[in-house]
Design a protein around this motif. Structure first.
Motif, mmCIF file in Angstrom:
data_model
loop_
_atom_site.group_PDB
_atom_site.id
_atom_site.type_symbol
_atom_site.label_atom_id
_atom_site.label_comp_id
_atom_site.label_asym_id
_atom_site.label_seq_id
_atom_site.Cartn_x
_atom_site.Cartn_y
_atom_site.Cartn_z
ATOM 1 N N TRP A 183 0.911 -1.187 -0.017
ATOM 2 C CA TRP A 183 0.052 0.126 0.067
ATOM 3 C C TRP A 183 0.764 1.052 0.007
ATOM 4 O O TRP A 183 1.676 1.501 0.958
ATOM 5 N N ILE A 196 -2.395 -3.662 2.599
ATOM 6 C CA ILE A 196 -3.990 -3.360 2.569
ATOM 7 C C ILE A 196 -4.575 -4.813 2.410
ATOM 8 O O ILE A 196 -3.826 -5.542 1.638
ATOM 9 N N THR A 232 -9.265 0.955 -4.661
ATOM 10 C CA THR A 232 -7.817 1.252 -4.923
ATOM 11 C C THR A 232 -7.569 0.976 -6.281
ATOM 12 O O THR A 232 -8.225 0.280 -6.934
ATOM 13 N N CYS A 287 -0.507 -1.424 -4.586
ATOM 14 C CA CYS A 287 -1.944 -0.538 -4.669
ATOM 15 C C CYS A 287 -1.309 0.738 -4.115
ATOM 16 O O CYS A 287 -0.562 1.147 -3.442
#
Length: 384
Positions: A222, A243, A251, A278
């Motif tokens: 993330w 995440i 996302t 992400c």
């Protein structure tokens, strides 16, 4: 045996005139880098007449949000903001050992556990001095500091090499596409000026809300704006947080090798992912492009100041996608672009390899640090 922090160091309380400071030796929580990555150049100086003083070999720690692990071993004299703690080793204590004792994750956990405030926790200066550290003789302190310094010195050398390589790549870009030096100092007739959006599709990342419900210790990488602080290296090799799969539909997942550009907080910073990740909605990305990621990276570095001036926002500057799409750039012919790509690819390959080496060295240092401090590894037997 152990000893309290107050027995091996003191808080520095002196002041220095701001007029004697520069952006290079002024330190604040803003230009201290997370995860023990040191400091970068300050963007501004304080408006006050005087500020906190520090000197070479002091240890500076950000006292705001200790979980960011902002710490720096001063290699020069200067001044810092009041939210930065300045600790100085007492006589008979190796200052570099003090730095490594305070670089341990245990110290930052302790500082966080004794902090005050919720949104912006601050460490308790009195309780910090009660933190317990190993009580080693000076010779042992020196050996521990020497072992860990070998790794830090190599990391710093690699950072300087990468910075130099990037500056060379930027100089070549400027020579070709700003000063037109290979073309007699004028833009070739078959080049033209057009909007960036005609060559590159620009999209924005996304973030599930509330984000805290989707973060985890493991899972998908993330990438947030706070993960990227150094301007020198083009590459992102890791993220601090991950995440959960349940947050993926809110996302954007990008593959290794993708280019991203920060659009908030510290806007206009380009990075190339060396991991699948992400991305937070503070990033822009480019799913389709007629220009290589390396070319775009150097282009964004060259036009960053211009982009910032076009950004909007009273507290944080934001780069909306329309700003980027409508920004005019010079479009060279395909043959020139290919020749330029062949020239700069070796720069980027070397910077990527050096960044990966630094990641391995940092991991080794962080693994050795608690073992050496706690005496679980005999420092005399360590060979780097």
């Amino acid at each position: 045996m152990t000893i309290k922090l107050q027995d091996i160091c003191i808080y520095v309380k002196g002041k220095i005139s701001v007029k004697n400071l520069t952006n290079e030796n002024y330190i604040s929580t803003e230009n201290m880098l997370p995860n023990k990555a040191g400091v970068t150049t300050a963007s501004t100086l304080p408006a006050t007449l005087k500020t906190q003083i520090y000197q070479k070999n002091d240890v500076l720690i950000s006292n705001i949000r200790p979980y960011f692990k902002k710490i720096w071993y001063a290699n020069k004299d200067g001044g810092c903001s009041n939210d930065v703690l300045v600790l100085r080793a007492k006589e008979g204590i190796n200052p570099k050992f003090l730095y490594y004792a305070l670089s341990s994750d245990d110290f930052f956990k302790y500082s966080m556990s004794t902090s005050n405030g919720t949104k912006m926790p601050r460490g308790d200066k009195t309780l910090i001095m009660s933190y317990v550290v190993p009580n080693y003789d000076v010779a042992t302190q020196q050996r521990i500091a020497s072992v860990l310094s070998v790794l830090d010195d190599k990391i710093e050398l690699n950072n300087r090499i990468n910075k130099n390589l990037e500056e060379q790549a930027q100089a070549v870009f400027k020579s070709w596409f700003v000063d037109f030096e290979p073309f007699g100092g004028v833009m070739p007739n078959d080049w033209y000026i057009d909007k960036l959006g005609n060559f590159v599709k620009v999209k924005r990342g996304g973030s599930p809300r509330p984000i805290q419900e989707f973060l985890s210790d493991t899972g998908y990488n993330w990438l947030k704006i706070s993960d990227v602080t150094r301007l020198e290296s083009p590459y992102v090799l890791k993220t601090k947080e991950h995440i959960k799969e349940t947050g993926l539909n809110k996302t954007v997942m990008l593959k290794q090798g993708s280019l991203v550009l920060s659009n908030s907080a510290t806007p206009g910073i380009p990075k190339i992912l060396d991991i699948d990740s992400c991305i937070h909605d503070g990033w822009l990305y480019f799913p389709e492009s007629l220009l290589s990621n390396e070319y775009l990276y150097l282009l964004f570095k060259a036009i960053r100041n211009s982009l910032i001036m076009l950004g909007n926002g009273s507290i944080f500057i934001h780069l909306k996608t329309d700003i980027l799409k409508n920004f005019n750039i010079i479009m060279p012919d395909i043959s020139t672009l290919n020749n330029f790509q062949s020239l700069i690819i070796p720069f980027f390959k070397t910077m990527k390899n050096i960044s990966r080496e630094n990641q391995r060295l940092s991991a080794l240092r962080d693994a050795l640090l608690p073992e050496l401090l706690n005496g679980r590894i005999d420092v005399s037997e360590v060979k780097i």
